[in-house]
Scaffold this motif. Structure first.
Motif, mmCIF file in Angstrom:
data_model
loop_
_atom_site.group_PDB
_atom_site.id
_atom_site.type_symbol
_atom_site.label_atom_id
_atom_site.label_comp_id
_atom_site.label_asym_id
_atom_site.label_seq_id
_atom_site.Cartn_x
_atom_site.Cartn_y
_atom_site.Cartn_z
ATOM 1 N N ILE A 41 -22.883 -3.065 70.651
ATOM 2 C CA ILE A 41 -24.132 -3.475 71.122
ATOM 3 C C ILE A 41 -23.203 -4.718 70.546
ATOM 4 C CG2 ILE A 41 -26.307 -4.359 70.763
ATOM 5 C CD1 ILE A 41 -26.673 -1.243 70.931
ATOM 6 N N VAL A 42 -22.927 -5.266 69.350
ATOM 7 C CA VAL A 42 -22.936 -6.614 68.387
ATOM 8 C C VAL A 42 -21.562 -6.662 68.518
ATOM 9 C CG1 VAL A 42 -24.009 -5.885 66.822
ATOM 10 C CG2 VAL A 42 -22.050 -5.471 66.326
ATOM 11 N N ARG A 43 -21.058 -6.358 69.510
ATOM 12 C CA ARG A 43 -19.566 -6.802 69.137
ATOM 13 C C ARG A 43 -19.330 -8.292 69.570
ATOM 14 N NH1 ARG A 43 -15.780 -3.295 73.588
ATOM 15 N NH2 ARG A 43 -17.089 -3.220 74.571
ATOM 16 N N TYR A 44 -19.644 -8.997 71.295
ATOM 17 C CA TYR A 44 -19.826 -9.718 72.004
ATOM 18 C C TYR A 44 -21.189 -10.723 71.937
ATOM 19 C CZ TYR A 44 -16.158 -8.257 74.412
ATOM 20 O OH TYR A 44 -14.599 -6.917 74.726
ATOM 21 N N LEU A 45 -22.187 -10.596 70.334
ATOM 22 C CA LEU A 45 -23.611 -11.359 70.154
ATOM 23 C C LEU A 45 -22.227 -12.090 68.877
ATOM 24 C CD1 LEU A 45 -26.127 -8.565 69.662
ATOM 25 C CD2 LEU A 45 -24.913 -10.984 71.184
ATOM 26 N N ALA A 46 -22.828 -13.031 69.325
ATOM 27 C CA ALA A 46 -22.671 -14.514 68.233
ATOM 28 C C ALA A 46 -22.818 -14.292 66.922
ATOM 29 C CB ALA A 46 -23.973 -15.938 67.944
ATOM 30 N N ASP A 47 -21.947 -14.882 65.813
ATOM 31 C CA ASP A 47 -21.168 -14.349 64.709
ATOM 32 C C ASP A 47 -22.177 -14.116 63.154
ATOM 33 O OD1 ASP A 47 -20.709 -17.069 64.236
ATOM 34 O OD2 ASP A 47 -18.860 -17.542 63.215
ATOM 35 N N GLN A 48 -23.020 -15.046 63.840
ATOM 36 C CA GLN A 48 -24.284 -14.950 63.007
ATOM 37 C C GLN A 48 -25.338 -14.119 62.243
ATOM 38 O OE1 GLN A 48 -24.731 -17.175 65.769
ATOM 39 N NE2 GLN A 48 -25.406 -18.908 65.521
ATOM 40 N N VAL A 49 -24.576 -12.423 63.578
ATOM 41 C CA VAL A 49 -25.451 -11.389 63.553
ATOM 42 C C VAL A 49 -24.557 -10.971 62.147
ATOM 43 C CG1 VAL A 49 -25.233 -8.996 64.051
ATOM 44 C CG2 VAL A 49 -26.434 -10.915 65.728
ATOM 45 N N PRO A 50 -25.052 -10.322 60.925
ATOM 46 C CA PRO A 50 -24.068 -9.724 59.785
ATOM 47 C C PRO A 50 -23.437 -8.755 60.305
ATOM 48 C CG PRO A 50 -26.332 -9.677 59.773
ATOM 49 C CD PRO A 50 -26.632 -10.452 60.873
ATOM 50 N N TRP A 51 -22.273 -8.048 60.084
ATOM 51 C CA TRP A 51 -21.481 -7.202 59.992
ATOM 52 C C TRP A 51 -20.821 -6.873 59.098
ATOM 53 C CZ3 TRP A 51 -23.075 -3.063 63.064
ATOM 54 C CH2 TRP A 51 -22.015 -2.708 63.482
ATOM 55 N N PRO A 52 -20.790 -5.719 58.142
ATOM 56 C CA PRO A 52 -21.838 -4.985 59.140
ATOM 57 C C PRO A 52 -23.270 -5.169 58.834
ATOM 58 C CG PRO A 52 -20.294 -4.279 57.477
ATOM 59 C CD PRO A 52 -19.607 -5.027 57.420
ATOM 60 N N TYR A 53 -24.136 -4.264 59.411
ATOM 61 C CA TYR A 53 -25.441 -4.572 59.095
ATOM 62 C C TYR A 53 -26.342 -4.052 58.118
ATOM 63 C CZ TYR A 53 -29.578 -6.114 62.153
ATOM 64 O OH TYR A 53 -30.635 -6.656 62.478
ATOM 65 N N PRO A 54 -27.058 -4.726 58.332
ATOM 66 C CA PRO A 54 -27.375 -4.400 56.669
ATOM 67 C C PRO A 54 -29.058 -3.549 56.456
ATOM 68 C CG PRO A 54 -28.234 -6.546 56.763
ATOM 69 C CD PRO A 54 -26.987 -6.516 57.647
ATOM 70 N N PRO A 55 -29.321 -2.730 55.621
ATOM 71 C CA PRO A 55 -30.033 -1.891 55.876
ATOM 72 C C PRO A 55 -31.489 -2.986 55.486
ATOM 73 C CG PRO A 55 -29.009 -1.452 54.173
ATOM 74 C CD PRO A 55 -28.762 -2.646 54.263
ATOM 75 N N ASP A 56 -31.925 -3.567 55.661
ATOM 76 C CA ASP A 56 -32.882 -4.337 56.792
ATOM 77 C C ASP A 56 -33.298 -5.804 57.131
ATOM 78 O OD1 ASP A 56 -31.584 -5.747 54.738
ATOM 79 O OD2 ASP A 56 -33.412 -6.557 53.006
ATOM 80 N N GLY A 57 -31.880 -5.610 58.294
ATOM 81 C CA GLY A 57 -30.796 -6.680 58.841
ATOM 82 C C GLY A 57 -32.405 -7.132 59.916
ATOM 83 N N ALA A 58 -32.808 -6.030 59.956
ATOM 84 C CA ALA A 58 -34.320 -5.673 61.613
ATOM 85 C C ALA A 58 -34.969 -6.815 60.842
ATOM 86 C CB ALA A 58 -34.380 -4.285 62.533
ATOM 87 N N TYR A 59 -35.657 -6.782 60.261
ATOM 88 C CA TYR A 59 -36.645 -6.349 59.046
ATOM 89 C C TYR A 59 -36.443 -8.839 58.629
ATOM 90 C CZ TYR A 59 -40.337 -6.845 56.158
ATOM 91 O OH TYR A 59 -41.923 -7.798 55.508
ATOM 92 N N ARG A 60 -35.257 -8.482 58.192
ATOM 93 C CA ARG A 60 -35.691 -9.674 57.967
ATOM 94 C C ARG A 60 -35.026 -11.003 58.804
ATOM 95 N NH1 ARG A 60 -31.072 -9.734 53.245
ATOM 96 N NH2 ARG A 60 -29.741 -9.027 55.113
ATOM 97 N N HIS A 61 -33.896 -10.421 59.884
ATOM 98 C CA HIS A 61 -34.266 -11.475 61.042
ATOM 99 C C HIS A 61 -35.535 -11.617 61.641
ATOM 100 C CE1 HIS A 61 -32.713 -13.147 64.852
ATOM 101 N NE2 HIS A 61 -33.493 -12.479 65.341
ATOM 102 N N ILE A 62 -36.504 -10.798 62.246
ATOM 103 C CA ILE A 62 -37.822 -11.053 62.668
ATOM 104 C C ILE A 62 -38.660 -12.078 61.355
ATOM 105 C CG2 ILE A 62 -39.697 -10.140 63.612
ATOM 106 C CD1 ILE A 62 -37.771 -7.476 64.184
ATOM 107 N N ARG A 63 -38.631 -11.553 60.107
ATOM 108 C CA ARG A 63 -38.827 -12.490 59.464
ATOM 109 C C ARG A 63 -38.611 -13.392 59.303
ATOM 110 N NH1 ARG A 63 -38.428 -10.232 52.922
ATOM 111 N NH2 ARG A 63 -37.426 -11.986 53.848
ATOM 112 N N ASP A 64 -37.783 -14.093 58.725
ATOM 113 C CA ASP A 64 -37.052 -15.053 58.381
ATOM 114 C C ASP A 64 -36.550 -16.239 59.628
ATOM 115 O OD1 ASP A 64 -37.341 -13.882 56.302
ATOM 116 O OD2 ASP A 64 -35.290 -13.493 55.535
ATOM 117 N N THR A 65 -36.226 -15.749 60.926
ATOM 118 C CA THR A 65 -35.867 -16.516 61.590
ATOM 119 C C THR A 65 -36.522 -16.173 63.667
ATOM 120 O OG1 THR A 65 -33.323 -15.564 60.671
ATOM 121 C CG2 THR A 65 -33.417 -16.649 63.154
ATOM 122 N N ALA A 66 -37.125 -14.489 63.625
ATOM 123 C CA ALA A 66 -36.658 -14.765 64.565
ATOM 124 C C ALA A 66 -38.371 -15.446 65.328
ATOM 125 C CB ALA A 66 -37.037 -13.643 65.423
#
Length: 189
Positions: A41-66
């Motif tokens: 899923i993530v390999r062709y997404l922009a490099d702003q996506v942290p990898w390895p994905y942190p355990p709270d990555g979705a929560y932080r992305h929604i709260r802080d960015t989206a």
């Protein structure tokens, strides 16, 4: 519609024959955290996506960015759900006002190759042109992302530029695909 009107247009729930597209909210984080962090899923997404994905990555992305970007009127973001299972998220799609980067999406592995993302793209592209009244939609993608390219082709988009871009999996040639509001409306007639 003026720029102010666009910025105050909330993200509505959209429907397709098989999908519900619901506005992204913080409560979606646990399901997204489970579905999203897979290399396919993530390999062709922009490099702003942290990898390895942190355990709270979705929560932080929604709260802080989206959510802040949505509040500023810069993005409209949805979770994808089957109409037959409206509580289960299967992917995500967004529209954004960034130059040469107006649409992005991902679909969880079990639901790929069924035409579902094509359906979602039809709904949000229609919203882009017919509700937000933008004049052009541009969608970048890694050249190697054949599935994404097929969606652009099905929508009547055309390749307008190539450049190198940074993805989670590295720096690769990218294509920018485009369709104008006039072309979109002519296609829908």
């Amino acid at each position: 519609m003026s720029e102010i009107g666009r910025r105050t247009t909330p993200t509505p729930t959209l429907e397709t024959p098989r999908l519900l597209l619901r506005p992204l909210e913080l409560a979606d984080a646990p399901q997204l955290q489970f579905l999203f962090p897979h290399w396919e899923i993530v390999r062709y997404l922009a490099d702003q996506v942290p990898w390895p994905y942190p355990p709270d990555g979705a929560y932080r992305h929604i709260r802080d960015t989206a959510l802040p970007s949505i509040e500023r009127g810069e993005t409209w973001q949805w979770t994808l759900r089957l109409r037959t299972s409206p509580d289960q998220i299967i992917g995500s799609i967004d529209l954004r006002t960034k130059e040469n980067d107006n649409r992005g999406f991902w679909l969880a592995l079990p639901w790929q190759r069924q035409g579902l993302m094509t359906e979602a793209c039809e709904a949000v592209t229609d919203f882009w042109f017919n509700t937000l009244n933008f004049s052009v939609l541009r969608a970048p993608k890694a050249v190697a992302n054949i599935a994404s390219r097929r969606i652009s082709e099905k929508q009547g988009m055309r390749l307008v530029a190539t450049e190198d871009r940074d993805y989670v999996s590295g720096r690769f040639p990218a294509e920018i695909w485009e369709i104008t509001a006039e072309e979109w409306r002519a296609r829908k007639r």
